[in-house]
Scaffold this motif. Structure first.
Motif, mmCIF file in Angstrom:
data_model
loop_
_atom_site.group_PDB
_atom_site.id
_atom_site.type_symbol
_atom_site.label_atom_id
_atom_site.label_comp_id
_atom_site.label_asym_id
_atom_site.label_seq_id
_atom_site.Cartn_x
_atom_site.Cartn_y
_atom_site.Cartn_z
ATOM 1 N N ILE A 166 0.838 -1.205 0.000
ATOM 2 C CA ILE A 166 0.000 0.000 0.000
ATOM 3 C C ILE A 166 0.872 1.255 0.000
ATOM 4 O O ILE A 166 0.620 2.205 -0.740
ATOM 5 N N ALA A 167 1.948 1.249 0.806
ATOM 6 C CA ALA A 167 2.822 2.427 0.885
ATOM 7 C C ALA A 167 3.465 2.740 -0.465
ATOM 8 O O ALA A 167 3.734 3.909 -0.774
ATOM 9 N N SER A 168 3.665 1.697 -1.282
ATOM 10 C CA SER A 168 4.306 1.918 -2.584
ATOM 11 C C SER A 168 3.438 2.787 -3.495
ATOM 12 O O SER A 168 3.918 3.330 -4.488
ATOM 13 N N LEU A 169 2.154 2.906 -3.163
ATOM 14 C CA LEU A 169 1.249 3.743 -3.966
ATOM 15 C C LEU A 169 1.286 5.209 -3.531
ATOM 16 O O LEU A 169 0.614 6.051 -4.129
ATOM 17 N N GLY A 170 2.035 5.509 -2.490
ATOM 18 C CA GLY A 170 2.204 6.900 -2.062
ATOM 19 C C GLY A 170 0.879 7.568 -1.737
ATOM 20 O O GLY A 170 0.051 7.006 -1.000
ATOM 21 N N ASP A 171 0.653 8.756 -2.307
ATOM 22 C CA ASP A 171 -0.576 9.506 -2.030
ATOM 23 C C ASP A 171 -1.805 8.894 -2.688
ATOM 24 O O ASP A 171 -2.918 9.401 -2.511
ATOM 25 N N ASP A 172 -1.620 7.825 -3.478
ATOM 26 C CA ASP A 172 -2.765 7.207 -4.154
ATOM 27 C C ASP A 172 -3.488 6.167 -3.291
ATOM 28 O O ASP A 172 -4.536 5.660 -3.695
ATOM 29 N N HIS A 173 -2.910 5.818 -2.164
ATOM 30 C CA HIS A 173 -3.642 4.964 -1.204
ATOM 31 C C HIS A 173 -3.129 5.289 0.198
ATOM 32 O O HIS A 173 -2.038 4.842 0.587
ATOM 33 N N VAL A 174 -3.931 6.041 0.907
ATOM 34 C CA VAL A 174 -3.510 6.554 2.205
ATOM 35 C C VAL A 174 -4.384 5.934 3.294
ATOM 36 O O VAL A 174 -5.612 5.987 3.214
ATOM 37 N N ILE A 175 -3.757 5.324 4.283
ATOM 38 C CA ILE A 175 -4.483 4.832 5.459
ATOM 39 C C ILE A 175 -4.065 5.706 6.638
ATOM 40 O O ILE A 175 -2.869 5.899 6.887
ATOM 41 N N CYS A 176 -5.056 6.284 7.320
ATOM 42 C CA CYS A 176 -4.772 7.192 8.433
ATOM 43 C C CYS A 176 -5.269 6.591 9.741
ATOM 44 O O CYS A 176 -6.190 5.754 9.751
ATOM 45 N N VAL A 177 -4.667 7.045 10.823
ATOM 46 C CA VAL A 177 -5.072 6.583 12.150
ATOM 47 C C VAL A 177 -5.034 7.745 13.138
ATOM 48 O O VAL A 177 -4.388 8.767 12.897
ATOM 49 N N ILE A 178 -5.752 7.552 14.245
ATOM 50 C CA ILE A 178 -5.615 8.422 15.422
ATOM 51 C C ILE A 178 -5.171 7.521 16.571
ATOM 52 O O ILE A 178 -5.778 6.465 16.810
ATOM 53 N N GLU A 179 -4.101 7.944 17.237
ATOM 54 C CA GLU A 179 -3.571 7.181 18.374
ATOM 55 C C GLU A 179 -3.955 7.897 19.670
ATOM 56 O O GLU A 179 -3.768 9.116 19.779
ATOM 57 N N ASP A 180 -4.472 7.140 20.618
ATOM 58 C CA ASP A 180 -4.791 7.736 21.914
ATOM 59 C C ASP A 180 -3.490 8.113 22.623
ATOM 60 O O ASP A 180 -2.615 7.255 22.800
ATOM 61 N N PRO A 181 -3.342 9.374 23.026
ATOM 62 C CA PRO A 181 -2.064 9.820 23.582
ATOM 63 C C PRO A 181 -1.767 9.223 24.964
ATOM 64 O O PRO A 181 -0.609 9.221 25.393
ATOM 65 N N VAL A 182 -2.797 8.713 25.612
ATOM 66 C CA VAL A 182 -2.582 8.139 26.948
ATOM 67 C C VAL A 182 -2.287 6.643 26.845
ATOM 68 O O VAL A 182 -1.286 6.140 27.354
ATOM 69 N N SER A 183 -3.169 5.923 26.158
ATOM 70 C CA SER A 183 -3.015 4.458 26.096
ATOM 71 C C SER A 183 -2.084 4.007 24.983
ATOM 72 O O SER A 183 -1.662 2.846 24.958
ATOM 73 N N ASN A 184 -1.809 4.905 24.041
ATOM 74 C CA ASN A 184 -1.028 4.559 22.833
ATOM 75 C C ASN A 184 -1.676 3.453 22.000
ATOM 76 O O ASN A 184 -1.000 2.709 21.287
ATOM 77 N N ARG A 185 -2.999 3.376 22.100
ATOM 78 C CA ARG A 185 -3.743 2.454 21.246
ATOM 79 C C ARG A 185 -4.330 3.237 20.058
ATOM 80 O O ARG A 185 -4.634 4.432 20.169
ATOM 81 N N ILE A 186 -4.495 2.540 18.934
ATOM 82 C CA ILE A 186 -5.121 3.156 17.757
ATOM 83 C C ILE A 186 -6.635 3.161 17.987
ATOM 84 O O ILE A 186 -7.237 2.101 18.171
ATOM 85 N N ILE A 187 -7.230 4.351 17.971
ATOM 86 C CA ILE A 187 -8.653 4.471 18.322
ATOM 87 C C ILE A 187 -9.534 4.885 17.140
ATOM 88 O O ILE A 187 -10.759 4.909 17.260
ATOM 89 N N ALA A 188 -8.937 5.221 16.020
ATOM 90 C CA ALA A 188 -9.736 5.536 14.822
ATOM 91 C C ALA A 188 -8.874 5.298 13.589
ATOM 92 O O ALA A 188 -7.651 5.467 13.630
#
Lengths: 158, 158
Positions: free
Chosen positions: B54-76
């Motif tokens: 997926i990363a090889s596609l650069g801006d043509d396939h972007v996966i985003c996340v939000i990390e909880d700053p306290v738990s360091n878990r991915i929450i979105a």
């Protein structure tokens, strides 16, 4: 005893599906797309650039066409691109787009043939499903092709 | 006179959106996706391979996340991939997929924030529209994000 081709076989050989080629711009490919959506003419350089961008994705973005053997015009097209996911054990989904059959040759089941070809491609490269969005009055056609209605498509136009 | 951040700014800084990283597998990214769909655990090697594809596609396939700053878990999370077309003068379409907000943190507008980010990305790389498919009972959420209902989604499951 059957030595003559059956009608289906005849149609298969008369209207083979193949991948888009650079020369298809001069065979009316853009004119055909204009039956689907706004499609201003583009320069050969623009066509070549976009063709090469898509071709660089190999089996992950396939545009197919049917060429009329008499007129050498492109009379049908359709595309499928493959989205790679992490869910379902790193599975893939095929997205079918831009199905058009020239209004002069409708009724020969070329659309169904194109859909089957693109779906088979998606299945062949490991997709767990193939999806598409269509206008509500096209449901019946896609049901004949084996699709079931799942969700609603939402859009923002910029 | 306003020297304190407004609530919106506060949330922007508390829950920044960033692109998926390799280390996010150990921060619950796959667990989060399992709130959306069947999502068996995968090996680190499988994750790395798919990540790099997926990363090889650069801006043509972007996966985003939000990390909880306290738990360091991915929450979105959410993704957008860019389809390149010939129609509309070689235009592009953004396809939004796999929007999930952890059930423990819903109601903070993280989903809307993610959708806006992905839509802005699609617009920024030249798409004429961004589309997604959702279950009918999610229409209201996407209308709040600026989407309008367009078509029906059809599917074949293999």
């Amino acid at each position: 005893m059957a030595t003559n081709p059956q009608p289906n076989q005849e149609q298969e050989s008369q209207f083979p599906i193949r991948r888009l080629e650079l020369a298809d711009k001069s065979k009316g490919f853009i004119d055909l797309l204009s039956q689907l959506s706004s499609c201003p003419q583009i320069s050969d350089a623009q066509f070549d650039l976009r063709f090469n961008e898509i071709a660089s994705l190999g089996d992950d973005h396939v545009i197919c066409v049917i060429e009329d053997p008499v007129s050498n015009r492109i009379i049908a097209t359709g595309s499928v691109f493959i989205e790679k996911k992490f869910l379902r054990g790193c599975s893939k989904v095929g997205h079918i787009e831009d199905i058009v059959v020239d209004k002069e040759v409708r009724g020969k089941k070329l659309g169904q043939k194109m859909i089957r070809y693109l779906s088979d491609h998606a299945k062949g490269v490991g997709c767990y499903k193939v999806i598409l969005d269509c206008e509500p009055d096209r449901r019946g056609f896609y049901e004949k092709c084996g699709f079931v209605e799942k969700n609603v498509q939402m859009a923002i136009y910029f």
